[in-house]
Write an enzyme that holds these catalytic residues in place. Sequence first.
Site, PDB file in Angstrom:
ATOM      1  N   ASP A  49      30.657 -48.908  10.856  1.00  0.00           N
ATOM      2  CA  ASP A  49      30.899 -48.170  12.096  1.00  0.00           C
ATOM      3  C   ASP A  49      30.865 -49.098  13.304  1.00  0.00           C
ATOM      4  O   ASP A  49      31.169 -48.677  14.425  1.00  0.00           O
ATOM      5  CB  ASP A  49      29.926 -47.003  12.260  1.00  0.00           C
ATOM      6  N   SER A  50      30.572 -50.375  13.075  1.00  0.00           N
ATOM      7  CA  SER A  50      30.715 -51.384  14.123  1.00  0.00           C
ATOM      8  C   SER A  50      32.141 -51.444  14.651  1.00  0.00           C
ATOM      9  O   SER A  50      32.386 -51.984  15.735  1.00  0.00           O
ATOM     10  CB  SER A  50      30.303 -52.764  13.589  1.00  0.00           C
ATOM     11  N   ASP A  88      30.660 -46.850   5.928  1.00  0.00           N
ATOM     12  CA  ASP A  88      29.547 -46.254   6.672  1.00  0.00           C
ATOM     13  C   ASP A  88      29.742 -44.758   6.878  1.00  0.00           C
ATOM     14  O   ASP A  88      30.842 -44.304   7.228  1.00  0.00           O
ATOM     15  CB  ASP A  88      29.434 -46.891   8.060  1.00  0.00           C
ATOM     16  N   LYS A 118      27.260 -46.151   3.080  1.00  0.00           N
ATOM     17  CA  LYS A 118      26.065 -46.738   3.686  1.00  0.00           C
ATOM     18  C   LYS A 118      25.531 -45.794   4.742  1.00  0.00           C
ATOM     19  O   LYS A 118      26.310 -45.181   5.480  1.00  0.00           O
ATOM     20  CB  LYS A 118      26.348 -48.103   4.323  1.00  0.00           C
ATOM     21  N   GLU A 120      21.999 -45.340   7.562  1.00  0.00           N
ATOM     22  CA  GLU A 120      20.823 -45.948   8.172  1.00  0.00           C
ATOM     23  C   GLU A 120      19.622 -45.023   8.025  1.00  0.00           C
ATOM     24  O   GLU A 120      19.763 -43.803   8.060  1.00  0.00           O
ATOM     25  CB  GLU A 120      21.082 -46.224   9.658  1.00  0.00           C
ATOM     26  N   GLU A 187      18.344 -55.569   8.877  1.00  0.00           N
ATOM     27  CA  GLU A 187      18.962 -56.059  10.117  1.00  0.00           C
ATOM     28  C   GLU A 187      17.922 -56.363  11.191  1.00  0.00           C
ATOM     29  O   GLU A 187      16.950 -55.617  11.370  1.00  0.00           O
ATOM     30  CB  GLU A 187      19.963 -55.040  10.665  1.00  0.00           C
TER      31      GLU A 187
END
Length: 279
Positions: A49-50, A88, A118, A120, A187
């Site tokens: 999602d970056s 993501d 993925k 978080e 991270e």
Amino acid sequence: MSAHAKQKRLTTASIRQMKGEARIVCLTAYTTPIARLLDPHCDLLLVGDSLGMVLYGMETTVGVTLDMMIAHGRAVMRGVEHACVIVDLPFGTYQESKEQAFRNAVRLMQETGCDGVKLEGGEEMAETIAFLVARGIPVFGHVGLMPQLVHTAGGFRSLGHSDAETQKIWRDGIAVDQAGAFAIVVEGTVEPLARELTEKLAAPTVGIGASPACDGQVLVSDDMLGLFSDFKPKFVKRYADLGTAATQAAAAYADEVRSGAFPGPEHTFQVRKPSPSGK
């Protein structure tokens, strides 16, 4: 088997088995052309999602939508023959409930053909991760600095400097590992803690701004290639300066268009003269 049979791509099981055997190479990819260039060299390609920040100019990843991730996931899958591809789950698509996470993860995998998702989160997401894994969805975990929580975490900064931060990341890593994540991104975490997590967890760790002791490394490709210049995190090493190369190429093109040097005869179609036979 034919000598020309298509090589099978790496799987999430393949990635998990690399722990202690070989370092995992992971980069982000968002488009078909970049995926084709990176694929032969990577074990994992992450449609992160970056992309909201490096492609769309957003200040954070919070504004990225599921439809955006699906579109870019499809694009990357068209360019991959070797690497395992993970996409993501963006902010707001899995935090409400494990059922919400399952619905959106299923859609992501069905509509892109990717190998897993993925998400978080640590202890608070462990139940959701276990729920997804039990239903056939491989999960790439993510602990330490979590960009989707930037508004409540006080910005982008390294973590693990206090006892409280260390204990939180430690508990998160254990919880995500026990929930069944096939691998875990660590991270923005201080080196000693990332090293200890790598030694403790059964799942391989993939560091970004963490420790060289992690089982693998991931970078945002646009950072590594020198295409994203808004800021340069401490942990980024630039292996190329494609941003400068692109600027120089655009300037040269503009000069030639304005001077009339481009297009030249070699770039221009001419009328073909008929042959004497009329053919």
